[in-house]
Design a protein around this motif. Structure first.
Motif, PDB file in Angstrom:
ATOM      1  N   VAL A  63       0.840  -1.229   0.007  1.00  0.00           N
ATOM      2  CA  VAL A  63       0.198  -0.083   0.021  1.00  0.00           C
ATOM      3  C   VAL A  63       0.964   1.325  -0.004  1.00  0.00           C
ATOM      4  CG1 VAL A  63      -1.979  -1.016   1.229  1.00  0.00           C
ATOM      5  CG2 VAL A  63      -0.315   0.196   2.460  1.00  0.00           C
ATOM      6  N   GLN A  64       2.108   1.062  -0.056  1.00  0.00           N
ATOM      7  CA  GLN A  64       3.081   2.236   0.207  1.00  0.00           C
ATOM      8  C   GLN A  64       2.863   3.035  -0.986  1.00  0.00           C
ATOM      9  OE1 GLN A  64       5.812   2.528   2.572  1.00  0.00           O
ATOM     10  NE2 GLN A  64       5.537   4.737   1.770  1.00  0.00           N
ATOM     11  N   GLY A  65       2.581   4.505  -0.805  1.00  0.00           N
ATOM     12  CA  GLY A  65       2.598   5.335  -1.949  1.00  0.00           C
ATOM     13  C   GLY A  65       1.165   5.571  -2.340  1.00  0.00           C
ATOM     14  N   ARG A  66       0.234   4.553  -1.829  1.00  0.00           N
ATOM     15  CA  ARG A  66      -1.472   4.579  -2.205  1.00  0.00           C
ATOM     16  C   ARG A  66      -2.118   5.056  -1.192  1.00  0.00           C
ATOM     17  NH1 ARG A  66      -3.866   0.427  -4.120  1.00  0.00           N
ATOM     18  NH2 ARG A  66      -2.606  -1.091  -2.847  1.00  0.00           N
ATOM     19  N   PHE A  67      -1.743   4.480   0.066  1.00  0.00           N
ATOM     20  CA  PHE A  67      -2.540   4.828   1.142  1.00  0.00           C
ATOM     21  C   PHE A  67      -1.875   5.784   2.208  1.00  0.00           C
ATOM     22  CE2 PHE A  67      -4.895   0.390   1.554  1.00  0.00           C
ATOM     23  CZ  PHE A  67      -5.392   0.545   0.002  1.00  0.00           C
ATOM     24  N   THR A  68      -2.561   6.504   3.076  1.00  0.00           N
ATOM     25  CA  THR A  68      -2.151   7.377   4.126  1.00  0.00           C
ATOM     26  C   THR A  68      -2.880   7.135   5.410  1.00  0.00           C
ATOM     27  OG1 THR A  68      -1.452   8.976   2.600  1.00  0.00           O
ATOM     28  CG2 THR A  68      -1.467   9.630   4.705  1.00  0.00           C
ATOM     29  N   ILE A  69      -2.169   6.939   6.420  1.00  0.00           N
ATOM     30  CA  ILE A  69      -2.880   6.684   7.704  1.00  0.00           C
ATOM     31  C   ILE A  69      -2.680   8.112   8.335  1.00  0.00           C
ATOM     32  CG2 ILE A  69      -0.748   5.672   8.621  1.00  0.00           C
ATOM     33  CD1 ILE A  69      -2.541   3.988  10.606  1.00  0.00           C
ATOM     34  N   PHE A  70      -3.539   8.696   9.062  1.00  0.00           N
ATOM     35  CA  PHE A  70      -3.393   9.728   9.838  1.00  0.00           C
ATOM     36  C   PHE A  70      -4.422   9.958  11.069  1.00  0.00           C
ATOM     37  CE2 PHE A  70      -6.726  12.392   8.066  1.00  0.00           C
ATOM     38  CZ  PHE A  70      -7.138  11.782   6.899  1.00  0.00           C
ATOM     39  N   LYS A  71      -4.305  10.596  12.007  1.00  0.00           N
ATOM     40  CA  LYS A  71      -5.089  10.703  12.953  1.00  0.00           C
ATOM     41  C   LYS A  71      -5.389  12.118  13.647  1.00  0.00           C
ATOM     42  CE  LYS A  71      -1.582   9.875  16.439  1.00  0.00           C
ATOM     43  NZ  LYS A  71      -1.031   9.238  17.449  1.00  0.00           N
ATOM     44  N   ASN A  72      -6.657  12.251  14.074  1.00  0.00           N
ATOM     45  CA  ASN A  72      -6.822  13.794  14.569  1.00  0.00           C
ATOM     46  C   ASN A  72      -7.020  13.672  16.117  1.00  0.00           C
ATOM     47  OD1 ASN A  72      -8.372  15.845  15.767  1.00  0.00           O
ATOM     48  ND2 ASN A  72      -9.295  16.051  13.775  1.00  0.00           N
ATOM     49  N   ASN A  73      -5.896  13.904  16.884  1.00  0.00           N
ATOM     50  CA  ASN A  73      -5.819  13.731  18.305  1.00  0.00           C
ATOM     51  C   ASN A  73      -7.066  14.428  19.206  1.00  0.00           C
ATOM     52  OD1 ASN A  73      -3.713  11.901  18.143  1.00  0.00           O
ATOM     53  ND2 ASN A  73      -2.221  13.644  18.306  1.00  0.00           N
ATOM     54  N   SER A  74      -7.395  15.628  18.636  1.00  0.00           N
ATOM     55  CA  SER A  74      -8.382  16.524  19.324  1.00  0.00           C
ATOM     56  C   SER A  74      -9.694  15.801  19.174  1.00  0.00           C
ATOM     57  CB  SER A  74      -8.411  17.974  18.765  1.00  0.00           C
ATOM     58  OG  SER A  74      -8.812  17.754  17.509  1.00  0.00           O
ATOM     59  N   ALA A  75      -9.840  15.079  17.869  1.00  0.00           N
ATOM     60  CA  ALA A  75     -11.364  14.534  17.815  1.00  0.00           C
ATOM     61  C   ALA A  75     -11.119  12.614  18.238  1.00  0.00           C
ATOM     62  CB  ALA A  75     -11.699  14.530  16.310  1.00  0.00           C
TER      63      ALA A  75
END
Length: 124
Positions: A63-75
């Motif tokens: 998935v490298q280059g196609r997927f992005t994982i991220f988070k919203n700490n406040s939410a």
């Protein structure tokens, strides 16, 4: 009771995009590593991506280059942006949490809490 709740799955044509979300309900804040794990029909679960408490992300090669994982700490939410989807990405996707900070890549064998899963279907 604390739980992980996914949303955002669906059907898309190859080459399309989807964004998955996971709400960490009942957790005061996300103080642990979180990951996405998937299970394709007839296959074993496999880790996809992980993000640690510092926001450092790691991805499996497929998935490298196609997927992005991220988070919203406040939410208290985790997300997976999936682009350039392929039919082989078809799977149930699970939000996962691991209390072990030494786990630095998504590993389906080191999960302490699972979400219920959200289905992603990619057609040709």
């Amino acid at each position: 009771q604390a739980q992980l709740v996914e949303s955002g799955g669906g059907s898309v044509q190859a080459g399309g995009s989807l964004r998955l979300s996971c709400a960490a309900v009942g957790f005061t804040k996300i103080t642990f590593n979180m990951a996405w794990v998937r299970q394709a029909p007839g296959k074993e679960r496999e880790g996809v991506a992980l993000i640690d408490t510092q926001g450092v992300a790691t991805y499996k090669d497929f998935v490298q280059g196609r997927f992005t994982i991220f988070k919203n700490n406040s939410a208290n939410t985790l997300h997976l942006q999936m682009n350039s989807l392929k039919p082989e990405d078809t799977a149930m996707y699970y939000c996962a949490a691991t209390w072990n900070s030494q786990i630095r890549c998504a590993n389906e064998n080191f999960v302490d809490a699972w979400g219920q899963g959200t289905l992603v279907n990619v057609s040709d």
